[in-house]
Design a protein around this motif. Structure first.
Motif: not given
Length: 290
Positions: A228-254
């Motif tokens: 079920s979709p839910f809301w979450f927060a990360v404890p430390v900055p973490r990279p968000l990668f593209a859904e196509d498997g690209s190794p380059t992060p598209i954003a950073e979750l703060a």
């Protein structure tokens, strides 16, 4: 910029920069036998100290903090601003150390004056500040205690019914949403509106009319599994990668910001950012669910 993405190490860097600014207004020299009323210049009276210690340290601290607060760090000549900031802080500490050993610089010291000249309180505090600043800037990505969020993520205001979401800014819906898959009635109470008397689980009893077509379509539209979709927060900055498997992060979750998990792929989560971008969060350890 998101100040909630700052870490404890960034807090140490900021504190050291403040101490460096305070030290810059104190005496650069100490003179044996000088009276309390002696007019001894501050660190601002020496150009090499101002450029190599004070300004280098402050600029380095600013680059480190700004790079951490930006969702996508800027690059200059292929290097992140944070890396330039670390280099500036190390250079400032090195310069401060040199001025401690030779506070008089190129002064020839005729008449034995240099023997009575030593590092003043301003230089000593500047050395301490730049050493702490450089150590924190270098160690923050390596030490888990320094990688923690400087401003922890706010917890939900109050417990909500199963499937409901707390209210707030991004990361909380603006109004109550229909729980994923629907909510059955409480034991001993009637079922959902439009389905009087329906028991828990939504299965019709013998002798009762079958569910309507819209209800069947809704049940068929539900995805397989129990995600079920839910809301979450990360404890430390973490990279968000593209859904196509690209190794380059598209954003950073703060840390301190709530994100929506829309899909689960094995141990990974597909998350949606504030601006609507979707990507794969590969490190889901320690996340806080809303």
């Amino acid at each position: 910029m998101n100040i909630r993405s700052l870490t404890r190490g960034d807090g140490v860097v900021i504190g050291a920069a403040v101490l460096l600014l305070i030290a810059s207004f104190l005496d650069i020299y100490s003179i044996d036998g000088a009276s309390d009323s002696a007019d001894i210049p501050s660190l601002w009276g020496s150009g090499p100290v101002v450029l190599g210690v004070v300004l280098a340290g402050v600029i380095g601290a600013a680059l480190v903090v700004v790079a951490r607060a930006m969702p996508q760090p800027k690059k200059v000549a292929g290097l992140d601003l944070g890396q330039f900031g670390v280099a500036f802080t190390v250079f400032a500490a090195w310069s401060a150390l040199g001025n401690i050993f030779d506070p008089a610089g190129a002064f020839d010291g005729e008449g034995g004056f240099v023997d009575e000249l030593g590092a003043g309180l301003g230089l000593i505090l500047a050395l301490i500040a730049t050493l702490v600043m450089a150590a924190a800037a270098v160690a923050t990505p390596l030490v888990p205690a320094l990688k923690g969020a400087l401003i922890p993520a706010p917890r939900p205001a109050a417990p909500q019914p199963y499937g409901g979401q707390p209210q707030g800014g991004y990361g909380y819906p603006g109004a109550q949403q229909q729980p994923y898959g629907g909510q059955p009635g409480q034991p001993g109470q009637p079922g959902q509106p439009g389905q009087p008397g329906q028991p828990f689980g939504g299965q019709p009893q013998p002798g009762q009319p079958q569910p309507q077509a819209p209800q069947q379509a809704q049940a068929q539209a539900q995805p397989a599994g129990d995600f079920s979709p839910f809301w979450f927060a990360v404890p430390v900055p973490r990279p968000l990668f593209a859904e196509d498997g690209s190794p380059t992060p598209i954003a950073e979750l703060a840390p301190g910001t709530w994100y929506l998990a829309v899909e689960q792929r094995g141990a990974n989560l597909v998350a949606q950012t504030q601006d609507g971008r979707r990507g794969v969060l590969q490190d889901t350890s320690g996340i806080q669910r809303g």
